[in-house]
Write an enzyme that holds these catalytic residues in place. Structure first.
Site, PDB file in Angstrom:
ATOM      1  N   LEU A 268       0.828  -1.215   0.000  1.00  0.00           N
ATOM      2  CA  LEU A 268       0.000   0.000   0.000  1.00  0.00           C
ATOM      3  C   LEU A 268       0.862   1.265   0.000  1.00  0.00           C
ATOM      4  O   LEU A 268       1.795   1.381   0.787  1.00  0.00           O
ATOM      5  CB  LEU A 268      -0.904   0.005   1.248  1.00  0.00           C
ATOM      6  CG  LEU A 268      -1.743   1.249   1.492  1.00  0.00           C
ATOM      7  CD1 LEU A 268      -2.836   1.417   0.452  1.00  0.00           C
ATOM      8  CD2 LEU A 268      -2.386   1.202   2.874  1.00  0.00           C
ATOM      9  N   GLN A 274       0.257   8.329  -4.004  1.00  0.00           N
ATOM     10  CA  GLN A 274       0.081   7.382  -5.125  1.00  0.00           C
ATOM     11  C   GLN A 274       0.327   8.068  -6.468  1.00  0.00           C
ATOM     12  O   GLN A 274       0.182   9.279  -6.587  1.00  0.00           O
ATOM     13  CB  GLN A 274      -1.336   6.795  -5.114  1.00  0.00           C
ATOM     14  CG  GLN A 274      -1.541   5.793  -3.988  1.00  0.00           C
ATOM     15  CD  GLN A 274      -2.989   5.328  -3.856  1.00  0.00           C
ATOM     16  OE1 GLN A 274      -3.823   5.621  -4.698  1.00  0.00           O
ATOM     17  NE2 GLN A 274      -3.280   4.615  -2.784  1.00  0.00           N
ATOM     18  N   GLU A 302       0.570 -12.457  -3.322  1.00  0.00           N
ATOM     19  CA  GLU A 302      -0.723 -13.006  -2.912  1.00  0.00           C
ATOM     20  C   GLU A 302      -1.854 -12.161  -3.495  1.00  0.00           C
ATOM     21  O   GLU A 302      -1.971 -10.982  -3.192  1.00  0.00           O
ATOM     22  CB  GLU A 302      -0.777 -12.971  -1.381  1.00  0.00           C
ATOM     23  CG  GLU A 302      -1.959 -13.653  -0.769  1.00  0.00           C
ATOM     24  CD  GLU A 302      -1.835 -13.634   0.748  1.00  0.00           C
ATOM     25  OE1 GLU A 302      -0.921 -14.296   1.287  1.00  0.00           O
ATOM     26  OE2 GLU A 302      -2.633 -12.939   1.390  1.00  0.00           O
TER      27      GLU A 302
END
Ligand SMILES: CC(=O)SCCNC(=O)CCNC(=O)[C@H](O)C(C)(C)COP(=O)(O)OP(=O)(O)OC[C@H]1O[C@@H](n2cnc3c(N)ncnc32)[C@H](O)[C@@H]1OP(=O)(O)O
Length: 518
Positions: A268, A274, A302
């Protein structure tokens, strides 16, 4: 008592419910210490239910203040009006709903500036870079380290709210689990002491993998059972696997020396950061750190989502094209004897792009098989001009006199074979023509996605060259409007046994991100 008995009509009740209901995504706001910019959660359904609705308040504000060094949260809930409890319907208990998601300290009313902030992040510094005049560092720590454990607990509060289907990890403090897990922290450093601001994080853990080297115990185990059965059994035994192997294999100093995979679990970048290439930098740092140990044979991810897949494809391609001459030299071999092309049951993929070379690069780079296969497909496609990437040009198949068309024909065969194997379970459920159409359509989506990715790769390489950012493999990404181009479902799991033909999971899915046919 129903609406009729009470004399209140159902329209009035509905109006009242609407009047006293708030959207939980909208009323929750994160404030990062030292930043004016606030940000909203992407999902709150794990906390407030599928409707993401909170009942019983007007003017509701749920503010979560985060300390910039360690994301320690402080919760503040305010409202203008609260629905009277005496009316028989209770307002949502906001604190109770958040209790399973925020660490205890969030509710204690602790002033975030009260306690001393450490001067340095936990663990070791593994990567640093500069961007637009700012300095950034990646620190990695075992989660059993006290400070790392606390930061992990704080960071977990963000996981269900920003990673779809993401669940909270609680590995710190457990001797075996804790040693397997690592916390990777990305900090912005503002120059003075105690000026570290956490802007992103990743978690990873080590899992046992089938042996790639001679080990009597592992060989014995492999002989006893089929590899798949053994894998399932080991996975189901989870944390016990390593100590058991250690007890039975005294020559291994630590259970972490057994052949393993590293797996990226959560990843994250905080919303205000971002889209500025910090994700690529963190991934690069994690890849480099996690693949360094000789006992780690592979790096897996994952349940990656589409945004992460894009980031990973771009980063892996930029790295391989920069550092692996063998990868750059891979080409589609069009000089294949027609004897090898007689049966669609035996497509000579090992000849089209030489298998021995592919395997060698894959082992060296420790990329997961399916991810590596896709990267080889993208790289070999890069030599076929876009105007030749067309089915209409393939009427003469391998006999085409145009070398580019012939290359595309072989490349198409090569990719379709992987897609067929990958989606076999879905494809065998449909008959002849329909099956061919389904495979064709999956193939076309894949080509589209690859072509878009190649454009990004070329742009990023030009940018890197321009910026002369020698040290930063993935640095310098400009903020561009993201266009979701890929429709085909591309997913990664440890064995690549995933669906690639566009079936989405429904709401409430546990992995939350991509379809999976198992
Ligand atoms: C294993 C898992 O945890 S999967 C879950 C991943 N995490 C999340 O989705 C949480 C919310 N999002 C984020 O944290 C971040 O936006 C990330 C991790 C997805 C990306 O990190 P960022 O720093 O924003 O990405 P960065 O700026 O390095 O972008 C690199 C490339 O990734 C791709 N990318 C990044 N974000 C997106 C997006 N939202 N959609 C599509 N592609 C994206 C682009 O290809 C981009 O290349 P470009 O420069 O040519 O545009």
């Amino acid at each position: 008592m129903d609406a009729e008995d009470s004399g209140v009509d159902s329209e009035t009740i509905e109006e009242q419910v609407a009047e006293w209901s708030s959207n939980s995504n909208e009323c929750l706001t994160f404030h990062l210490e030292g930043h004016d910019e606030t940000f909203k959660p992407a999902f709150t359904y794990p906390i407030f239910g599928e409707e993401e609705s909170i009942f019983g308040y007007q003017g509701l504000a749920i503010d979560v203040r985060l300390r910039n060094f360690d994301l320690q949260p402080k919760l503040e809930v305010t409202w203008d009006e609260k629905f009277p409890s005496s009316a028989g319907v209770e307002p949502t208990d906001i604190k109770a709903a958040l209790e399973d998601f925020l660490p205890e300290c969030a509710f204690a009313g602790i002033d975030l500036t009260e306690s001393d902030v450490p001067t340095q992040p936990p663990g070791e510094l593994t990567h640093s870079y500069t961007k637009d005049g700012g300095k950034y560092e990646v620190w990695v720590s075992d989660v059993n380290e006290g400070l790392a454990g606390r930061i992990l607990a704080n960071a977990q509060a963000l996981v269900p709210m920003f990673i779809e289907g993401g669940t909270i990890v609680d590995a710190a403090g457990d001797k075996t689990q804790g040693a397997r897990w690592k916390l990777h922290l990305l900090y912005e450093c503002r120059g003075t002491t105690a000026s570290y601001s956490l802007i992103g994080f990743g978690t990873s853990y080590r899992i046992f993998t089938l042996p790639d080297r001679k080990d009597p115990l592992l060989e014995h185990m492999a002989l006893l059972q089929s590899p798949e059965k053994m894998r399932q059994q080991l996975l189901s035994r989870g944390a016990d696997v390593f100590p058991t192997l250690l007890n039975d294999s005294p020559h291994l100093e630590s259970f972490l020396d057994t052949p393993s995979r590293e797996r990226i679990s959560q990843f994250l970048i905080l919303p205000p950061y971002q889209g500025s290439s910090h994700g690529s930098q963190l991934y690069h740092a994690m890849y480099t750190h996690l693949t360094i140990s000789p006992s780690v044979l592979e790096l897996t991810v994952e349940d990656p989502n589409e945004a992460f897949d894009d980031l990973r494809d771009l980063s892996d391609l930029l790295r391989l094209r920069k550092t692996s001459p063998e990868f750059c030299a891979l080409r589609v071999n069009t000089n294949i004897h027609s004897d090898h092309l007689k049966s669609t049951a035996h497509i000579p993929t090992h000849l089209i792009v030489p298998l021995d070379v592919r395997e060698r690069i894959r082992k060296e780079t420790k990329l997961q098989s399916r991810q590596f296969d896709r990267l080889v497909e993208i790289q070999t496609l890069s030599f076929i001009p876009p105007t030749h990437r067309s089915k209409a040009r393939l009427t003469k198949k391998e006999h085409s006199t145009n070398e580019q068309d012939k290359t595309y024909w072989f490349w198409r065969l090569y990719v379709k074979q992987r897609l067929y194997i990958f989606n076999r379970d879905v494809l065998i459920q449909v008959e002849g023509d329909e099956r061919a159409k389904a495979l064709d359509s999956a193939f076309e989506s894949v080509v589209q996605g690859y072509s878009a990715m190649l454009e990004r790769v070329l742009k990023a390489e030009e940018r890197l060259q321009r910026d002369g950012e020698e040290g930063n493999v993935n640095g310098g990404a400009a903020v561009e409007k993201r266009v979701r181009k890929r429709k085909v479902v591309e997913e990664d799991d440890e064995d690549g046994e995933d669906e690639e033909m566009g079936m989405e999971n429904g709401p409430g899915k546990t992995n939350g991100k991509k379809a999976r046919v198992e």
